[in-house]
Write an enzyme that holds these catalytic residues in place. Structure first.
Site, PDB file in Angstrom:
ATOM      1  N   ARG A  71      -9.022   0.326 -61.183  1.00 32.68           N
ATOM      2  CA  ARG A  71      -9.965   0.031 -62.263  1.00 32.68           C
ATOM      3  C   ARG A  71     -11.424  -0.029 -61.811  1.00 32.68           C
ATOM      4  O   ARG A  71     -12.316   0.088 -62.648  1.00 32.68           O
ATOM      5  CB  ARG A  71      -9.594  -1.291 -62.942  1.00 32.68           C
ATOM      6  CG  ARG A  71      -9.712  -2.528 -62.065  1.00 32.68           C
ATOM      7  CD  ARG A  71      -9.191  -3.765 -62.780  1.00 32.68           C
ATOM      8  NE  ARG A  71      -9.426  -4.981 -62.027  1.00 32.68           N
ATOM      9  CZ  ARG A  71      -8.711  -5.401 -60.987  1.00 32.68           C
ATOM     10  NH1 ARG A  71      -7.702  -4.654 -60.549  1.00 32.68           N
ATOM     11  NH2 ARG A  71      -8.990  -6.534 -60.371  1.00 32.68           N
ATOM     12  N   ASN A 129     -14.710 -15.288 -64.054  1.00 29.16           N
ATOM     13  CA  ASN A 129     -14.272 -16.685 -64.166  1.00 29.16           C
ATOM     14  C   ASN A 129     -15.229 -17.450 -65.068  1.00 29.16           C
ATOM     15  O   ASN A 129     -16.419 -17.134 -65.151  1.00 29.16           O
ATOM     16  CB  ASN A 129     -14.184 -17.347 -62.779  1.00 29.16           C
ATOM     17  CG  ASN A 129     -15.548 -17.517 -62.154  1.00 29.16           C
ATOM     18  OD1 ASN A 129     -16.206 -18.542 -62.379  1.00 29.16           O
ATOM     19  ND2 ASN A 129     -16.009 -16.536 -61.400  1.00 29.16           N
ATOM     20  N   CYS A 171     -25.298 -19.368 -78.305  1.00 24.57           N
ATOM     21  CA  CYS A 171     -25.026 -19.076 -76.897  1.00 24.57           C
ATOM     22  C   CYS A 171     -23.514 -19.097 -76.651  1.00 24.57           C
ATOM     23  O   CYS A 171     -22.720 -19.412 -77.541  1.00 24.57           O
ATOM     24  CB  CYS A 171     -25.757 -20.060 -75.985  1.00 24.57           C
ATOM     25  SG  CYS A 171     -24.961 -21.672 -75.805  1.00 24.57           S
ATOM     26  N   CYS A 187      -8.030 -10.987 -64.491  1.00 23.96           N
ATOM     27  CA  CYS A 187      -7.330  -9.720 -64.247  1.00 23.96           C
ATOM     28  C   CYS A 187      -6.251  -9.864 -63.172  1.00 23.96           C
ATOM     29  O   CYS A 187      -5.249  -9.153 -63.177  1.00 23.96           O
ATOM     30  CB  CYS A 187      -8.325  -8.641 -63.836  1.00 23.96           C
ATOM     31  SG  CYS A 187      -9.560  -8.304 -65.089  1.00 23.96           S
TER      32      CYS A 187
END
Lengths: 249, 72
Positions: A71, A129, A171, A187
């Site tokens: 990827r 993260n 936000c 992932c």
């Protein structure tokens, strides 16, 4: 002023009325920081670099793992164990040697953000993260820097634009308030297909280019991509007056 | 009163008392799920966390809980 070589190279961009030579010059003058050179940062940096962004800051302290290769398409087998930001800079320099590329081969922290965010026109969140995502959001608010957020796992993606210079712009923390249990799935734990990242990372690059060329980029909207069923969903969101990050009280 | 959370029917016992989003979440979700970061939409419209307690539900309302994707 674009040189004759630049006029030729970027002619398919400048012929767009919403870009033009002024827009191309704006891209050339622009400074963009990309935080995370993984699955999102790879396509986003490729497209921004190819499009003629003047200065790119690449932030990533990670090294290339063999499991990244399906990827993270800038990288190959021979580069495993080498720094992602360093290798990305090498490849991008081959693609467009006119770009001024600065490598920050460490993970973003407060100090780094406080030093580099004031230098740039737009920030791309391509991280993996939520702790860093909240930090980037907070620092973009503090330094009044537009933030292009992308995220993807599995077949799913999310995209959002935060513009702290617009008073009612929600936000990231208005949307996803910090809570006791932060999501830890990424992932590595949920799996991912590369093209999902290409779509979301490409969208981030597109929105950054639109913003930098003076075109409107929608705020207060979460775009949700479902790559399994080929659908997009938009969720209109609102700035939260009590938001601990951007609220007025 | 019946409402839906992420498509699943949830029966809220006493419909004579106005039930807020906050109360419905307490009833329908385990504590560890309520302690996650999430966004919430009521009948497709975003509702901020600060409004959970003062948004009253009616029968057949549909709540969607959306978790942040963090991978990249």
């Amino acid at each position: 002023m674009l040189s004759p070589q630049e006029q030729l190279r970027f002619s398919r961009q400048t012929m767009l009325k919403s870009i033009g030579e002024d827009g191309q010059q704006a891209l050339k003058n622009a400074k963009v920081i990309i935080v995370g050179l993984g699955g999102l940062g790879n396509p986003a940096s490729l497209y921004l670099n190819a499009a003629g962004i003047g200065t790119l800051y690449l932030v990533d302290g990670d090294t290339i793992d063999v499991s990244n290769l399906p990827r993270q398409v800038l990288f190959n087998d021979a580069q495993v164990s080498q720094g992602k930001a360093d290798i990305a800079a090498e490849i991008l320099n081959q693609q467009n040697s006119e770009t001024n590329i600065e490598v920050l081969d460490e993970m973003l922290d407060e100090e780094l953000a406080d030093y580099y965010f004031p230098l740039v026109d737009v920030v791309l969140d391509c991280t993996d993260n939520i702790t860093t995502r909240y930090l980037i959001n907070q620092k973009c608010l503090e330094h009044k820097k537009p933030l292009v957020i992308g995220a993807a796992t599995g077949f799913d993606g999310q995209y959002m634009f935060v513009e702290p210079n617009i008073a009612d712009s929600a936000c990231y923390q208005c949307l996803f308030p910090i809570n006791k249990n932060a999501p830890e799935n990424n992932c590595q734990t949920l799996g991912i297909l590369g093209p999902v990242l290409a779509i979301v990372g490409g969208l981030q690059a597109l929105q950054a280019m639109k913003f930098l060329t003076g075109n409107k980029v929608a705020t207060n909207q979460l775009s949700i991509f479902d790559g399994f069923n080929n659908s997009w969903q938009q969720l209109s969101i609102k700035k939260q007056q009590h938001c601990p990050a951007c609220g007025n009280d | 009163m019946k409402i839906y959370i992420n498509g699943d029917a949830v029966e809220l016992a006493d419909c004579s008392v106005p039930t807020s989003i906050q109360a419905a979440l307490v009833k329908a979700l385990p504590e560890n799920q309520r302690q996650q970061s999430f966004a919430l939409a009521l009948n497709g419209d975003f509702v901020g966390k600060g409004d959970y307690a003062n948004t009253v539900l009616k029968s057949d309302d549909s709540i969607d809980i959306l978790l942040p994707i963090v991978g990249g």
